[in-house]
Design a protein around this motif. Structure first.
Motif, PDB file in Angstrom:
ATOM      1  N   ARG A  39       0.834  -1.223   0.000  1.00 16.50           N
ATOM      2  CA  ARG A  39       0.000   0.000   0.000  1.00 16.50           C
ATOM      3  C   ARG A  39       0.859   1.259   0.000  1.00 16.50           C
ATOM      4  O   ARG A  39       0.442   2.294  -0.526  1.00 16.50           O
ATOM      5  CB  ARG A  39      -0.948  -0.008   1.192  1.00 16.50           C
ATOM      6  CG  ARG A  39      -2.075  -1.025   1.036  1.00 16.50           C
ATOM      7  CD  ARG A  39      -3.326  -0.647   1.824  1.00 16.50           C
ATOM      8  NE  ARG A  39      -4.367  -1.652   1.576  1.00 16.50           N
ATOM      9  CZ  ARG A  39      -4.482  -2.798   2.263  1.00 16.50           C
ATOM     10  NH1 ARG A  39      -3.648  -3.055   3.248  1.00 16.50           N
ATOM     11  NH2 ARG A  39      -5.443  -3.653   1.952  1.00 16.50           N
ATOM     12  N   GLU A  94      -7.680   1.286  -4.947  1.00 20.28           N
ATOM     13  CA  GLU A  94      -7.881  -0.062  -4.408  1.00 20.28           C
ATOM     14  C   GLU A  94      -6.725  -0.940  -4.872  1.00 20.28           C
ATOM     15  O   GLU A  94      -6.813  -1.595  -5.908  1.00 20.28           O
ATOM     16  CB  GLU A  94      -9.204  -0.652  -4.921  1.00 20.28           C
ATOM     17  CG  GLU A  94     -10.418   0.158  -4.515  1.00 20.28           C
ATOM     18  CD  GLU A  94     -11.674  -0.253  -5.290  1.00 20.28           C
ATOM     19  OE1 GLU A  94     -11.712  -1.375  -5.846  1.00 20.28           O
ATOM     20  OE2 GLU A  94     -12.612   0.556  -5.343  1.00 20.28           O
ATOM     21  N   GLN A 124      -4.214  -3.589  -5.950  1.00 16.75           N
ATOM     22  CA  GLN A 124      -4.514  -4.962  -6.350  1.00 16.75           C
ATOM     23  C   GLN A 124      -3.370  -5.923  -6.088  1.00 16.75           C
ATOM     24  O   GLN A 124      -3.480  -7.111  -6.367  1.00 16.75           O
ATOM     25  CB  GLN A 124      -4.880  -4.997  -7.836  1.00 16.75           C
ATOM     26  CG  GLN A 124      -6.208  -4.344  -8.128  1.00 16.75           C
ATOM     27  CD  GLN A 124      -6.508  -4.344  -9.614  1.00 16.75           C
ATOM     28  OE1 GLN A 124      -6.036  -5.190 -10.356  1.00 16.75           O
ATOM     29  NE2 GLN A 124      -7.298  -3.373 -10.043  1.00 16.75           N
TER      30      GLN A 124
END
Lengths: 271, 271
Positions: B83, B90, B92
């Motif tokens: 992250r 979002e 992946q």
């Protein structure tokens, strides 16, 4: 409610929530160009927050006098407070609270050149805004939102319209109501789908029409599909699955324009 | 350099800077769909960072085996570290480092159906990405970047292409070189401008063509203008100044498609 409270920081931040906007029936419009467009197109402006330091000098003066002329309650803030309220990358120092404007489906027979876009859900608000900008550019009449999902007053959508949201009729309806209206008003409903066989150019749009757009991910819903008299596709000639939804809407709307308003005389090359 | 360093956090974060990307001649591609498209289209993949927790199970397995097949160095990280590296809303769980691929202007006579878009500067990288996606959909050959400004390998542009960036020829050139190439190769250069008189549909695109796009704010530069054989406009029929640049490119590219590949037989209604 005094302008101070009505335009207070807490309230404006609360309006970022759709539920709050919808309950009050208002929306926030940000930026000089957007504010001017709202004023020019007769939107009901309930209040303004202005940071003079951030507004360009001559433009700020024009806007201020326009706001005074329309007797809009104005709250003046410093640049720092304005930046708290703003969602813009480069805050321009003006935001308006406007009343959301919704119209019913027009009764009686549709005008000959009526052109609508129908959506149920568009995933990215910015895409919906770009569709609305193109709708106005194509001379279309408005947007029909089927069901509760699509929200043209989302601030990212409003931004994407470049102010065009004030020049469209916005309708919220249900599948059943739309279906009966289209029949009654003889509006030709065409959907677009990657799975259709018919080319989008091989139908005639020289009649009242509603172009039905699906969402970025799943395309047309089953209920949208059922509303369509025909379903067409925009051909894809390379290794991508689809067009961006706003691009697809643009290509399609301009085919309608091309059929209804061909360029002067025989200038257009016929294939 | 070991894969650990090559794919380390500091380096990948540094690649957010264009100067670093360009100096190394690489770009970062994020997301499962994009990674798969890069691998399928033969992009030079130099390394991958994978967070298995974030990747869907079966898709993750397919991607992993494909990466192993291509002997791509992989660094595995946890979701939290991924992250930090990710720019996605979002994440992946997969990003690739790929080599930027640039091609020279093709020598000799252009193929009959060649179609290019030329840009000097596009303000929003996402808009450029959407243009590239449409270019591939329209079966065009590539993008010509005139001068140093346009950056198709910006991560927001790559995202907007939906993977299509790997299916285009990307050229970086100068005004002088492009001008001489267009003359030599008999490529018809058409610009689009709000101030033009000629409708975009009233010229014939059934020859090698380059569509010259201006930037969102100022339109065509003077130097771009000088390169054009003709300048056309897309008509605006409502109170907006212009179309979104990606929508304008889409409408225009699909007019080229319409002229070159009319729908079957006489199905297309002629105005």
């Amino acid at each position: 409610v005094t302008p101070g409270e009505w335009l207070g920081q807490q309230r404006i931040l609360a309006l970022r929530e759709r539920s709050v906007r919808d309950a009050e029936g208002v929306a926030v419009v940000e930026g000089g160009r957007f504010a001017m467009r709202a004023l020019q197109s007769g939107a009901a402006v309930l209040g303004a927050v202005v940071a003079r330091e951030l507004l360009g000098k001559s433009f700020g003066a024009r806007l201020s006098s326009r706001l005074a002329l329309e007797r809009v309650p104005v709250r003046r803030v410093g640049a720092a407070e304005y930046r708290v309220l703003s969602l813009a990358a480069e805050p321009q120092g003006i935001l308006l609270i406007v009343r959301q404007r919704w119209t019913p489906l027009p009764e009686g027979v549709s005008r000959r050149r009526d052109l609508w876009v129908g959506v149920e859900r568009v995933h990215a608000p910015g895409n919906l805004g770009t569709v609305l900008r193109t709708l106005v550019a194509a001379g279309a009449r408005g947007l029909v939102c089927i069901g509760p999902d699509a929200d043209p007053y989302d601030s990212r959508c409003v931004r994407g319209t470049m102010g065009a949201i004030f020049d469209l009729e916005l309708v919220r309806t249900t599948h059943a109501e739309l279906s009966s209206w289209c029949r009654r008003s003889r509006v030709f409903v065409v959907g677009s789908s990657a799975h259709a066989l018919r080319d989008y150019r091989s139908v005639s749009y020289r009649r009242p029409a509603l172009l039905m757009l699906g969402c970025e991910r799943g395309g047309l819903s089953e209920a949208q599909h059922e509303l369509c008299d025909k379903v067409v596709k925009i051909p894809i000639r390379g290794p991508v699955d689809s067009l961006n939804v706003a691009v697809a809407a643009g290509v399609w709307l301009y085919e309608v324009v091309a059929q209804r308003h061909p360029p002067a005389r025989s200038a257009r090359r016929i294939p």
